[in-house]
Design an enzyme around this catalytic site. Sequence first.
Site, mmCIF file in Angstrom:
data_model
loop_
_atom_site.group_PDB
_atom_site.id
_atom_site.type_symbol
_atom_site.label_atom_id
_atom_site.label_comp_id
_atom_site.label_asym_id
_atom_site.label_seq_id
_atom_site.Cartn_x
_atom_site.Cartn_y
_atom_site.Cartn_z
ATOM 1 N N GLY A 60 44.652 43.631 38.867
ATOM 2 C CA GLY A 60 44.144 42.519 38.068
ATOM 3 C C GLY A 60 43.381 43.016 36.846
ATOM 4 N N CYS A 61 43.159 42.109 35.908
ATOM 5 C CA CYS A 61 42.525 42.504 34.646
ATOM 6 C C CYS A 61 41.055 42.865 34.849
ATOM 7 C CB CYS A 61 42.689 41.398 33.607
ATOM 8 S SG CYS A 61 42.187 39.757 34.149
ATOM 9 N N TYR A 62 40.297 41.973 35.508
ATOM 10 C CA TYR A 62 38.889 42.305 35.777
ATOM 11 C C TYR A 62 38.786 43.558 36.641
ATOM 12 C CZ TYR A 62 37.173 37.782 33.953
ATOM 13 O OH TYR A 62 36.843 36.716 33.165
#
Lengths: 357, 357, 357, 357
Positions: free
Chosen positions: D158-160
């Site tokens: 995921g990005c975070y």
Amino acid sequence: MSEVLKSTRVGIVGAAGDYGEELVRRTLIHPHAELTAVTSRQYAGKTIAEIFPKFGQYELARELAFIEPDIDQLAESCDVVFLALPHGVAAEFATPLFERGVPVIDLSADFRLDSDEVYQEFYGSPHPAPELLKEAVYGMPEINREKIATARLIASPGCYPTSILLPILPMLKAGLIKSTGIIADSHSGVSGAGRKAEIGYLFVECNESIRPYGVPKHRHLSEIEQELGKGAGEPVVIQFTPHLAPVNRGILSTLYLAPSRKFKTDEEVKQLDQEIHSCYQRAYYEEPFVRVLEGGALPDTKNVVGTNMLELAWRLDPRTGRLVVMSAEDNLVKGASGQAIQSFNIMFGYPETAGLI
Amino acid sequence: MSEVLKSTRVGIVGAAGDYGEELVRRTLIHPHAELTAVTSRQYAGKTIAEIFPKFGQYELARELAFIEPDIDQLAESCDVVFLALPHGVAAEFATPLFERGVPVIDLSADFRLDSDEVYQEFYGSPHPAPELLKEAVYGMPEINREKIATARLIASPGCYPTSILLPILPMLKAGLIKSTGIIADSHSGVSGAGRKAEIGYLFVECNESIRPYGVPKHRHLSEIEQELGKGAGEPVVIQFTPHLAPVNRGILSTLYLAPSRKFKTDEEVKQLDQEIHSCYQRAYYEEPFVRVLEGGALPDTKNVVGTNMLELAWRLDPRTGRLVVMSAEDNLVKGASGQAIQSFNIMFGYPETAGLI
Amino acid sequence: MSEVLKSTRVGIVGAAGDYGEELVRRTLIHPHAELTAVTSRQYAGKTIAEIFPKFGQYELARELAFIEPDIDQLAESCDVVFLALPHGVAAEFATPLFERGVPVIDLSADFRLDSDEVYQEFYGSPHPAPELLKEAVYGMPEINREKIATARLIASPGCYPTSILLPILPMLKAGLIKSTGIIADSHSGVSGAGRKAEIGYLFVECNESIRPYGVPKHRHLSEIEQELGKGAGEPVVIQFTPHLAPVNRGILSTLYLAPSRKFKTDEEVKQLDQEIHSCYQRAYYEEPFVRVLEGGALPDTKNVVGTNMLELAWRLDPRTGRLVVMSAEDNLVKGASGQAIQSFNIMFGYPETAGLI
Amino acid sequence: MSEVLKSTRVGIVGAAGDYGEELVRRTLIHPHAELTAVTSRQYAGKTIAEIFPKFGQYELARELAFIEPDIDQLAESCDVVFLALPHGVAAEFATPLFERGVPVIDLSADFRLDSDEVYQEFYGSPHPAPELLKEAVYGMPEINREKIATARLIASPGCYPTSILLPILPMLKAGLIKSTGIIADSHSGVSGAGRKAEIGYLFVECNESIRPYGVPKHRHLSEIEQELGKGAGEPVVIQFTPHLAPVNRGILSTLYLAPSRKFKTDEEVKQLDQEIHSCYQRAYYEEPFVRVLEGGALPDTKNVVGTNMLELAWRLDPRTGRLVVMSAEDNLVKGASGQAIQSFNIMFGYPETAGLI
């Protein structure tokens, strides 16, 4: 060039400004350019990656340091030099480099005009090197490709002029529009102002602001009217209004043109529309960096930002008898550094899209 | 109104949209307006402050809840009703309220046109209440103040039309410009699109984007040409290109006009410039919400956003023989809800700036 | 004040900066403030409306001109003077004005600290007027209202400190949280940097950018820790990270706090949550400019921009044992000029919301 | 792969979303990827260039049309399939493709967690294909390069999580920080929300707004804590607060960590600082897409947007005893599609930077 070099040594003077930064980016990814000199009075001694961390992924950017601009050093280490300097200053470098036989691609306005008188009228001071004007080729590949191939001094076009000339010239040359009454209404992103620490370009002054400036006689008019005049075969005077809009990059130009003949009935509209379509197809079908939009699409700066593409669309208005053409480009790429790289590719015999795709 | 009420009970239908929100803000701070009904199908039962936390500092906003729109309830609880609804829908409320004698201030396009045929041409469906068209007054105080004072149905002007009509009408009425060849190039903030969940208005689609739309026949043309025609005393057809720019609020219009007479010499320019100056002074010197810029200043949306002010400046261009007028306004205030409050103030005998300063 | 003046003559020194501009706006609409002097070295001789066209709708703004700052003139023409100046410079005005008996409301950091040693540590130079420190009252109405009422020298709080202190102090005073381990992570709009022509605050440098700065020892820490220490009754050291985000105005602070007792079970969470709720209600229920959000709402800068409101919400996290409190304010209003006006209202006996609603 | 193919046929399911668009861009410029299938229910039948005019300069984009997603067709025409779909939906494609032996690179959360129970806790429904969880490799090249090389099912991070794990993991593995008390405060651009027509993501709702959301238990916590736990060799629970900021792209994460040992004196600070420096150098010196900033530089999203680079910097704070690490990445590139291309390059034996530079 009779022989195509596998790699060409490139220098960039004024490499730390907005145009310079985009030139650095394009040469870093260019398969045939070898960046050998970048100058910046302010950052001499620092590497490219120190000043532009975003280029830190390129080894060369971590190694190559900015130097003070020096003609000797540039002439020795470069096969071609890009000048990303303010007008007036550029000529100080162009002249000695040209005299030493180093090809120069100048992104300033210094060599775009054929006449030093027009330069004086619009730029407010005598031309710094009038004897070189006749050597310069206006670096717009779509209209001057052959001349660019053999030029030693390229005057790369301005950002507004590019967004206005590419949509209008084919119409004018084909006689589809009159050469009178042309209006160009343009909105530019803030990077067009350069990286100057002036109050007017602070975030809080530009954000949530739309504003005109330079009305009614912006400097770029001189260049636009000169090139339109060549296309028309007679002097052309146009109305041009630049505006500032809160985007980093991008120019959207909306152009109001008068078709040469009347069109009122559906049939007349359809017929003229088809001729315009054919004219643009002839002009740009094979051009890698002009996109003529079909169907219902209209230009949008976000579709061209970061690319060397100019996109355009047109609409005929039988109510008013006008032709409205709209164009979008990235002012730093097709409007400046990308177009300059295009000229570089043509001059040195590389594929025209190298470093630009 | 023969007698001025100390306080007037106000209803707002469609109070949760952008126009509605700005009407709510203005009535909350208005010294003579008492907000008694706000409708919203979506938010019925919620208080104003729940939906718009920014109004939480006003006690009334913490207490007054949105209701389902209901003619009976509105007629009973309100002395005047603002309609902040889409065109076509507004008429459904305007008709029964008008018939019951409740004054209506409609912010939609439903009652702006004199002709139901023009409505059909531009809005694509038959007019929903053609018999009411003759009752409506076009709510632009600067040109219709007296009629507004006695009107029972106000058609409050559109945002683009306001930014175009106020700069052009004085020139046209004074005969300083021709009624032909007019071009209006406008850039609007995204709030002009209303609060609709459409892909095209998402942050990432609008941010870093400048784009035209609705070319060449936007609906607002009908209203602009009608009112210009009244000013000119003959039919007027103009070119109008709206664009979307990444700001929340604001419209910047750049208008290309043809002065009635030639001006080439410095003397002619100076003379015409002075006449234009006088004409604008006569028209707007006493107007609280039109600012004619002097000196070198040009309009900038950031200077009018959040206010009911329209600012304008002009430049004569002897090179082209054109007059360029530029205007800036907040599309939600002077372009919509603020102007509607101005009409409200005139109708009910309050100071015209009440709630607007 | 024993007797409330109908109107108070107000001077603003440094009136052309961001804080000054907001003070001008608030005094122009203030029912009991009469703006009698605005100073600006840069714009002396120009009217307010010339420099800030947005105030052109106010007659006073079209008439009152900026003057060079002059103590005599200020002392004669003003009943109170606001100082919107850089730290260090403010004291040069505060001292002579205070000595002449003119009440001063200082928006700089010069009088916020009790200790000249701490000033030296954080601001890097000796305090310019240490003898005045004991006279100054920290101008946060929610904690110092009574002292403000009789003060002659107000040290109006910093923007970050306001966004951090108002959410934390009630928790700390009630013993609901520990005084150790506090973290404040804040994001500010660009107006917080003032109107300085520096490269780092240009549009293209801030737009499409989120970045931390001043890590780990920002100057505002001194003031935050001093006031938290008073609330806790013991020295407090916190972690504070400011960031710059591309908005004009607004600060969003996310605060990580450690409740004094454990909460793991649903029952414990519910119980503690209720106590926090009660604590905030006691502290802020009657405060006009602190909004404690209920239900699912979380703070959003857009809901407070342009207002003097600070809004806050909290969440307990039983997974980590932490309390997360979030706040939003307009850095130029509640974080600076609005809060200063609140102090002004208290000092002169006006309704605390005058000019702020 | 025992044998490296000159070119690999690539399919992208969900190619018209934000992640899909970035995958399309990267495969179009990739020297060894041949895009053979792009699916989109909404745009089936349209070419890539029709939906994304910005790709119009690529011939393939003008020719290849979106198709309805179809397992048979994908299995036949592709050597590998990227899934750019919502969680829950991705598994519907991953399972049959995996069973047919087609390698899958999934950008959703479906295969990132080892435990279907944790999936149920955080995603609110039973895992759609729990039997495949053990086949999936977490596609973060910097920690799992060898496993990626032989994997047939990649769960791309995921990005975070990417912005948080890359800065923390080396510290944790080296024992330089405690595994407790970790706080991650992150601000993301709006593209992180995907291209959904929801009111909350409209331009006017996001512009001039900074706001937290998903507090205190955002879904990405499950993945972050799982991977931190593996690095620490024990379960890790952290505090994580995501925010929305008005930029198109970019995540800035500020991480609050507790070093394992005390550091108060200048000497202790210097010593620990040096160890952190060495640790990051060991971890990332040879990594092409992690940049450890030296000197006074701090991360800034604008320096990484459009690239696959994550940049980080750290500061020790002897006042609080904490280590603050800050990171910046492009949420759509290193945080999603770029990292997925990295895995693709590793799986198929291509240079890891292919298509990413």
